[in-house]
Structure formats: C-alpha cells, structure tokens
Design a protein around this motif. Structure first.
Motif, PDB file in Angstrom:
ATOM      1  N   GLY A   1     -15.665  -0.901  -0.124  1.00  0.00           N
ATOM      2  CA  GLY A   1     -14.989   0.119   0.671  1.00  0.00           C
ATOM      3  C   GLY A   1     -13.682   0.567   0.070  1.00  0.00           C
ATOM      4  N   GLY A   2     -13.134  -0.251  -0.834  1.00  0.00           N
ATOM      5  CA  GLY A   2     -11.853   0.047  -1.455  1.00  0.00           C
ATOM      6  C   GLY A   2     -10.737  -0.761  -0.836  1.00  0.00           C
TER       7      GLY A   2
ATOM      8  N   ALA B   1     -19.229   8.107   1.182  1.00  0.00           N
ATOM      9  CA  ALA B   1     -18.069   8.094   2.070  1.00  0.00           C
ATOM     10  C   ALA B   1     -18.487   8.338   3.511  1.00  0.00           C
ATOM     11  CB  ALA B   1     -17.058   9.150   1.626  1.00  0.00           C
TER      12      ALA B   1
ATOM     13  N   ASN C   1      -8.448   1.022   1.352  1.00  0.00           N
ATOM     14  CA  ASN C   1      -9.020   1.503   2.608  1.00  0.00           C
ATOM     15  C   ASN C   1      -8.733   0.461   3.695  1.00  0.00           C
ATOM     16  OD1 ASN C   1     -10.631   2.277   4.775  1.00  0.00           O
ATOM     17  ND2 ASN C   1     -12.372   2.859   3.499  1.00  0.00           N
TER      18      ASN C   1
ATOM     19  N   ASP D   1     -17.463   6.030   6.772  1.00  0.00           N
ATOM     20  CA  ASP D   1     -16.823   6.620   7.948  1.00  0.00           C
ATOM     21  C   ASP D   1     -17.662   6.377   9.202  1.00  0.00           C
ATOM     22  OD1 ASP D   1     -14.785   7.521   6.393  1.00  0.00           O
ATOM     23  OD2 ASP D   1     -15.567   9.557   6.162  1.00  0.00           O
TER      24      ASP D   1
ATOM     25  N   ALA E   1     -10.527   6.699  10.291  1.00  0.00           N
ATOM     26  CA  ALA E   1      -9.777   6.544   9.055  1.00  0.00           C
ATOM     27  C   ALA E   1      -8.505   7.362   9.097  1.00  0.00           C
ATOM     28  CB  ALA E   1     -10.651   7.007   7.890  1.00  0.00           C
TER      29      ALA E   1
ATOM     30  N   SER F   1     -17.171   2.828  10.378  1.00  0.00           N
ATOM     31  CA  SER F   1     -15.862   2.696  11.005  1.00  0.00           C
ATOM     32  C   SER F   1     -15.877   3.287  12.404  1.00  0.00           C
ATOM     33  CB  SER F   1     -14.804   3.402  10.145  1.00  0.00           C
ATOM     34  OG  SER F   1     -14.727   2.812   8.872  1.00  0.00           O
TER      35      SER F   1
ATOM     36  N   GLN G   1      -8.314   3.118  -6.861  1.00  0.00           N
ATOM     37  CA  GLN G   1      -8.249   2.716  -5.456  1.00  0.00           C
ATOM     38  C   GLN G   1      -8.809   1.313  -5.240  1.00  0.00           C
ATOM     39  OE1 GLN G   1      -6.755   4.648  -2.988  1.00  0.00           O
ATOM     40  NE2 GLN G   1      -6.108   5.733  -4.829  1.00  0.00           N
TER      41      GLN G   1
ATOM     42  N   LYS H   1     -11.782   0.237  -5.960  1.00  0.00           N
ATOM     43  CA  LYS H   1     -13.095   0.439  -5.382  1.00  0.00           C
ATOM     44  C   LYS H   1     -14.094   0.605  -6.514  1.00  0.00           C
ATOM     45  CE  LYS H   1     -15.530   3.733  -2.367  1.00  0.00           C
ATOM     46  NZ  LYS H   1     -15.358   4.958  -1.556  1.00  0.00           N
TER      47      LYS H   1
ATOM     48  N   TRP I   1     -11.525  -0.316   6.272  1.00  0.00           N
ATOM     49  CA  TRP I   1     -12.575  -1.213   5.766  1.00  0.00           C
ATOM     50  C   TRP I   1     -12.088  -2.659   5.751  1.00  0.00           C
ATOM     51  CZ3 TRP I   1     -17.485  -1.629   5.319  1.00  0.00           C
ATOM     52  CH2 TRP I   1     -18.086  -2.458   4.374  1.00  0.00           C
TER      53      TRP I   1
ATOM     54  N   HIS J   1       0.821  -1.206   0.000  1.00  0.00           N
ATOM     55  CA  HIS J   1       0.000   0.000   0.000  1.00  0.00           C
ATOM     56  C   HIS J   1       0.859   1.263   0.000  1.00  0.00           C
ATOM     57  CE1 HIS J   1      -3.486  -2.511   0.832  1.00  0.00           C
ATOM     58  NE2 HIS J   1      -4.258  -1.444   0.720  1.00  0.00           N
TER      59      HIS J   1
END
Length: 260
Positions: A195-196, A246, A199, A250, A260, A253, A120, A122, A202, A34
C-alpha cells in the motif's frame, strides 16, 4: 511515601498508560517524519521510521500480554521491585522487534536501490505487490500463523508455559514473546510496501488488523478473513495492473470506514 510511589508505578493502570503513551509518541514521530522529510532518505532515516512504525503497530497489541505479565510477576516474584520485571520484559520485546525493523529497513533500502520500491516506499511493479499480498493471504491460513497467533491471543496460557522469575527470566520471556509475535506478524508488517509506507490509511488498516486478530474474541477468523481479502486484492493487482490498483486500495479503506 516512597512505597506508595513505587506501588503507583507498578499498578496495572500505570502499565497501561505507559504503553498508550509510547504508542502515541511513536505514531506522532512517524507522522512528523512523513510531513517533514521525503521517503527516499538515508538508511538511518529508514531504520528510524521502521523502528517507530513497529512500536506504533505492535505496542497496542501487546497490552494484554504486558498487563498479564505484570500481574503475574508482581504476585510471584518478590526478588525485584514490582515494576522492574515488567520494564525488562517490555525492553526485551522492543529490542527483538527493533532487530526486525533494522532487517526490514535494510531490505527496503536494497529494493529501493534496485528500483523495486519507489520513492513512496511502495512496490513499483503491481505484480510484485500482488505476489506479496497473495503470500500474506495464504500465510494467514497456515498452521505456523495459527500456532504463533495462539500464543499472542492467550497471555495467561503463554506465561504459564514460559514464565521465569527474576530479571533474567523477564528478559527471556520478553524475547520469546517477541519471537512468537514476529512469527505471527512478520509478513503483515512487510505489506506496508504493497500500500505504500507513506500511505497512512494503509498503515492504520494493518495496525487495526494486528490488534484485532490478537485481541478480539474471534481473532483467528479475523485473520483468516483478512487472508481472503489479501488474496483477492493480490489477484486483482496482478490481473489489472497499475491503472486500477489504487482503486482497490481506496475501496478497502472505504469498507473499513476510512477515507484517504
């Protein structure tokens, strides 16, 4: 001394330590990828990332099964060194999941070429992500999910029904367990595209869910509660579109205690 060394290798603590080290190394390599490369790399990079991510997500949830298999094979199988059947079992498990990872990477590469997935990794269109989330939510309540999850949640019950002695038997049992795990988690793994894959919050959330539903006392209801959450999130994504998506990731999460 040699006998003591082999006994140490075969101890439950050694098996547990190996699984933990494998998980940590897998996640360390995922983080390295990453941080040092871009998401839209070569197909081989995508395969490597999927294999590492699969190990990182699935190895923790396999700990109870591997420990139970190790104890059972140590007690019942005197034809092999104590640690060897467990190693073969683990290798077979990872080979099957590795095959799944290659297929997932191929699908990802194809969708990226078709611009269904962005850089990404996603879903580029919120409606597609929403449909995936709703399908995953409904699957969490399905009979197929329950049947496969029950095999993963009861290591001793699974091994009583499927245990075979010897190295060939260990490989066969490892393959069978991996197939039940894929049947349980294949759609959850693909939700990384909602979520990607870049990410990490996620991905950590999905990993925690996989471990919780397989190991917690009320794991079945954890899976079903997650199904409700996925369905609601999917409907929100389809209804609200990209501008507000998004916010809901968030929010999920934050509810789980991450930022994040």
């Amino acid at each position: 001394m040699r006998t003591a060394y082999l006994t140490g290798l075969a101890s439950p603590n050694a098996v547990l330590s190996t699984l933990i080290i494998t998980t940590v190394l897998a996640w360390a390599l995922v983080l390295s990828i990453h941080w040092t490369s871009h998401a839209g790399g070569e197909f081989t990079d995508e395969v490597a990332l999927w294999i590492l991510m699969t190990i990182g997500m699935m190895a923790p949830s396999a700990i109870p099964m591997v420990k139970t298999f190790h104890r059972l094979s140590t007690d019942l199988d005197q034809s092999s060194k104590q640690s060897t059947p467990t190693i073969v079992f683990g290798v077979a498990y990872l080979i099957v999941w590795g095959g799944y990872a290659v297929v997932a990477a191929f699908l990802q590469d194809t969708m990226r070429t078709l611009m269904i997935i962005d850089d990404q990794m996603k879903f580029a269109v919120p409606a597609i992500s929403g449909i995936f989330l709703i399908c995953a939510g409904l699957f969490q309540w399905s009979g197929a999910k329950h049947a496969c999850l029950s095999k993963c949640r009861s290591p001793l019950g699974f091994l009583i029904g499927y245990y075979e002695p010897g190295l060939a038997g260990a490989f066969q049992v490892g393959v069978r367990h991996a197939l039940f795990c894929i049947g349980c988690c294949w759609l959850l793994m693909l939700l990384v595209w909602s979520g990607g894959m870049m990410n990490l919050v996620w991905m950590a959330l999905l990993t925690t869910l996989v471990v919780a539903e397989k190991t917690m006392p009320k794991g079945l209801w954890v899976a079903r509660a997650a199904g409700i959450a996925f369905t609601v999130l999917g409907v929100a994504q389809i209804s609200l579109g990209a501008d507000d998506t998004a916010y809901y990731f968030d929010l999920m999460s934050s509810i789980c205690g991450w930022s994040a």
